[in-house]
Scaffold this motif. Structure first.
Motif, short mmCIF file in Angstrom:
data_model
loop_
_atom_site.label_atom_id
_atom_site.label_comp_id
_atom_site.label_asym_id
_atom_site.label_seq_id
_atom_site.Cartn_x
_atom_site.Cartn_y
_atom_site.Cartn_z
N ALA A 116 1.06 -1.22 -0.11
CA ALA A 116 0.13 -0.01 -0.12
C ALA A 116 0.90 1.19 -0.03
O ALA A 116 2.01 1.30 0.55
N PRO A 117 0.31 2.55 -0.68
CA PRO A 117 1.29 3.56 -0.84
C PRO A 117 1.44 4.39 0.33
O PRO A 117 2.33 5.47 0.47
N GLY A 118 0.89 4.10 1.57
CA GLY A 118 0.94 4.83 2.54
C GLY A 118 2.30 5.47 3.13
O GLY A 118 2.47 6.48 3.44
N ASN A 119 3.28 4.45 3.03
CA ASN A 119 4.54 4.94 3.53
C ASN A 119 5.84 5.23 2.48
O ASN A 119 7.02 5.38 2.82
N ILE A 120 4.91 5.44 1.30
CA ILE A 120 6.01 5.76 -0.19
C ILE A 120 6.34 7.17 0.22
O ILE A 120 7.26 7.66 -0.13
N PRO A 121 5.47 8.15 0.58
CA PRO A 121 6.02 9.59 1.04
C PRO A 121 7.05 9.63 1.77
O PRO A 121 7.80 10.38 1.62
N TYR A 122 7.01 8.70 2.97
CA TYR A 122 8.01 8.66 3.76
C TYR A 122 9.42 8.23 3.18
O TYR A 122 10.58 9.00 3.60
N LEU A 123 9.54 7.30 2.21
CA LEU A 123 10.62 6.79 1.68
C LEU A 123 11.06 7.92 0.76
O LEU A 123 12.44 8.30 0.81
N ALA A 124 10.26 8.67 -0.04
CA ALA A 124 10.69 9.93 -0.89
C ALA A 124 11.40 10.88 -0.06
O ALA A 124 12.32 11.51 -0.34
N GLU A 125 10.80 11.00 1.16
CA GLU A 125 11.55 12.12 2.07
C GLU A 125 12.82 11.81 2.56
O GLU A 125 13.73 12.56 2.62
N ARG A 126 12.93 10.36 2.69
CA ARG A 126 14.22 10.12 3.27
C ARG A 126 15.30 10.14 1.90
O ARG A 126 16.49 9.76 2.13
N LEU A 127 14.82 10.10 0.88
CA LEU A 127 15.46 10.46 -0.40
C LEU A 127 15.84 11.76 -0.95
O LEU A 127 15.63 12.22 -2.06
N GLY A 128 15.67 12.76 -0.04
CA GLY A 128 15.79 14.40 -0.15
C GLY A 128 14.60 14.95 -0.86
O GLY A 128 14.76 16.00 -1.56
#
Length: 296
Positions: free
Chosen positions: A253-265
């Motif tokens: 599910a896409p819920g934690n993908i913005p979190y990953l994007a944030e960790r990638l700057g």
């Protein structure tokens, strides 16, 4: 190595420095800019649609290596994200590819793509994460996992013998009854994944047969590596990354993908309405066009 044909996928085998074999599939012209594609869990480098005309227009070649225990790649029970990143660099050296490459990863392949970019920053020019997952064994990421994925990790870590038996049984099903097995998986899928898998049934079936080679050993070792501490920091990725994810993804599910994007700057993120985990097959032309622009 067999003669490379730019109009059809070409199987290759590389001898790694420690003597193991690494199998891969090359799509496109070997004279063109290289992009490394990391396949999904329980699959192989055969999971890509062969579109020679598109690759020729964009002047790209795709190198899709099989992880240890998949296809022609030797089993390596000590598999980790860093160890496979090193295997990929050895593959690039053997193919005499010195220029920084693009890197893609689908599903858990996205974590392998991140490991390559973090561990060998000079070899990666840009990357794309397609329906990617988080590293299950990283404490920071673990807090963002869904209860289901926390439970799956607990089962893999606590009862490895049970998972080894399951993957052995699945390997036998894929080798003996591939059509029946993929139809069984299709019946279990969520609607978005079911629709795309039916459309690409033969391609995904053949990719899974190779994915579960070696009695399912490679799938088990890949799962173990996924559940252990990843051995790299997401924040060490310096290459520009782009994320693609479906809003109807029934696997991750896409819920934690913005979190990953944030960790990638603050990496750009495309959330596609109505699309599921297999979105790379439905958006392949747009994904490759974006990669060509990133490398251009």
């Amino acid at each position: 190595m067999p003669h490379a044909d730019a109009n059809s996928p070409t199987p290759l085998t590389i001898r790694l420095p420690d003597g193991r074999l690494l199998g891969l599939t090359r799509y496109g012209n070997p004279a063109h800019r290289a992009v490394v594609f990391h396949h999904g869990f329980g699959s192989s480098g055969l999971e890509l649609a062969a579109d020679a005309a598109l690759l020729a227009r964009l002047r790209l070649q795709i190198l899709a290596p099989d992880r240890p225990g998949v296809g022609q790649s030797s089993v390596y029970r000590r598999l980790t994200f860093p160890s496979f990143a090193d295997d990929v660099v050895a593959m690039l050296d053997a193919l005499e590819i010195r220029e920084p490459v693009g890197v893609m990863g689908w599903s858990v392949g996205g974590v392998h793509a991140l490991a390559l970019a973090a561990r060998h920053p000079a070899r990666v020019a840009a990357g794309q994460l397609l329906s990617t997952c988080l590293p299950l064994g990283e404490p920071a990421a673990y807090r963002h996992l869904s209860p289901l994925w926390k439970a799956l990790r607990w089962g893999q870590v606590s009862f490895p013998w049970l998972n080894r038996t399951t993957f052995l049984w699945l390997s036998r099903q894929w080798q003996r009854h591939p059509d029946r097995t993929i139809d069984w998986f299709i019946r279990l899928m969520f609607p978005a994944e079911k629709t795309v898998t039916r459309r690409w049934r033969a391609l995904l079936r053949d990719a899974a047969v190779q994915g579960f080679a070696h009695h399912g050993r490679g799938v088990f070792d890949d799962a173990q590596a996924w559940c252990r501490p990843p051995g790299f920091l997401i924040e060490d990725v310096r290459a520009p990354m782009r994320l693609w994810h479906g809003q109807a993804d029934g696997v991750w599910a896409p819920g934690n993908i913005p979190y990953l994007a944030e960790r990638l700057g603050g990496a750009p993120l495309r959330l596609l309405p109505g699309q599921g985990h297999m979105l790379y097959l439905e958006n392949w032309a747009a994904i490759l066009e974006e990669m060509a622009a990133l490398l251009g």
